[in-house]
Design an enzyme around this catalytic site. Sequence first.
Site, PDB file in Angstrom:
ATOM      1  CE  LYS A   1      29.487  46.825  42.486  1.00  9.90           C
ATOM      2  NZ  LYS A   1      29.489  45.804  43.576  1.00  9.90           N
TER       3      LYS A   1
ATOM      4  CG  ASN B   1      34.420  39.282  46.943  1.00  7.52           C
ATOM      5  OD1 ASN B   1      33.308  39.342  47.455  1.00  7.52           O
ATOM      6  ND2 ASN B   1      34.686  39.804  45.757  1.00  7.52           N
TER       7      ASN B   1
ATOM      8  CD  GLU C   1      38.053  40.135  45.310  1.00 10.38           C
ATOM      9  OE1 GLU C   1      37.904  41.356  45.469  1.00 10.38           O
ATOM     10  OE2 GLU C   1      37.490  39.471  44.419  1.00 10.38           O
TER      11      GLU C   1
ATOM     12  CD  GLU D   1      33.790  48.952  44.930  1.00  4.91           C
ATOM     13  OE1 GLU D   1      34.952  48.532  45.058  1.00  4.91           O
ATOM     14  OE2 GLU D   1      32.793  48.212  44.793  1.00  4.91           O
TER      15      GLU D   1
ATOM     16  CD  GLU E   1      37.837  42.511  48.805  1.00  2.00           C
ATOM     17  OE1 GLU E   1      39.070  42.536  48.944  1.00  2.00           O
ATOM     18  OE2 GLU E   1      37.275  42.148  47.738  1.00  2.00           O
ATOM     19  CB  SER E   2      31.120  41.422  48.832  1.00  2.00           C
ATOM     20  OG  SER E   2      31.901  41.803  47.728  1.00  2.00           O
TER      21      SER E   2
ATOM     22  CE  LYS F   1      36.562  45.294  43.941  1.00  2.00           C
ATOM     23  NZ  LYS F   1      35.198  45.722  44.321  1.00  2.00           N
TER      24      LYS F   1
END
Length: 269
Positions: free
Chosen positions: A57, A187, A166, A55, A217-218, A117
């Site tokens: 970001k 997530n 998500e 990503e 994710e994350s 995103k």
Amino acid sequence: MNILDEILANKKKEVEERKALFPVKLLEQSTYFEGESVSLAKYIRREDKVGIIAEIKRRSPSKGFINPHVSVEQVSIGYMQAGASGISVLTDTKYFGGKNEDLTTARSFNFCPILRKDFIIDEYQILEAKSIGADVILLIAAALDQASIRRLSAFAHSLGLEVLLEVHNREELQKSIGPNIDLLGVNNRDLTTFHTDIAVSKSLAEEIPQEYVKVSESGINDPKVVLDLMKHGFEGFLMGEHFMLHGRPGIRCREFIAQVQALKSTAKI
């Protein structure tokens, strides 16, 4: 009002403003609009990849500035050369410091799948995603009801875009499962408290139907965590901060992917 509610309220105003500034007919004139999308689901499952979605970001509501002066051109090329299965580009400006032009820049220098995103609540944003060169859109179950998820995902498919849905918990997963979803993302970050726990992905893994590509994710910052998640059936891994905190995100991404490949080879997954 929690941060998600605040973001969604702002996004509704933003979408209406963009509709007035950039009519649909203008979006449809984009050179990318008639182009064929690249499948993120297929890239994730390629034997020469390990499923990393890297990503771009600049900032986040919880961490503030992460890498505010990033070169989208350099980082996106670095991610692709590192062997990422796809690139995720944040296009929300107010809360994440991104913009649509970031995705178009990444598209012009790369041929791998690109995820837009953002907080999508309207068909207009999906048309916009297609016009700026995205291959995949993100739909967030916490921000949408079941009818909206089905309507927006069907519309995305009608434009040839894939959909990453998500979820954050079992309730969201159960309401969200349906047609026109290609990838199911869990997530690990609670959007109300920002607490991150990899156990969230593991707890939902067996409840995700096999037809979806499972994405965690994350909070992923260790190759061993990726290997552990693979054992729970996850194939995709969305990562941003771990790479973006480095002076050269592409190099960090390359090193991380090499470590995952080595561990995977040893474990024979």
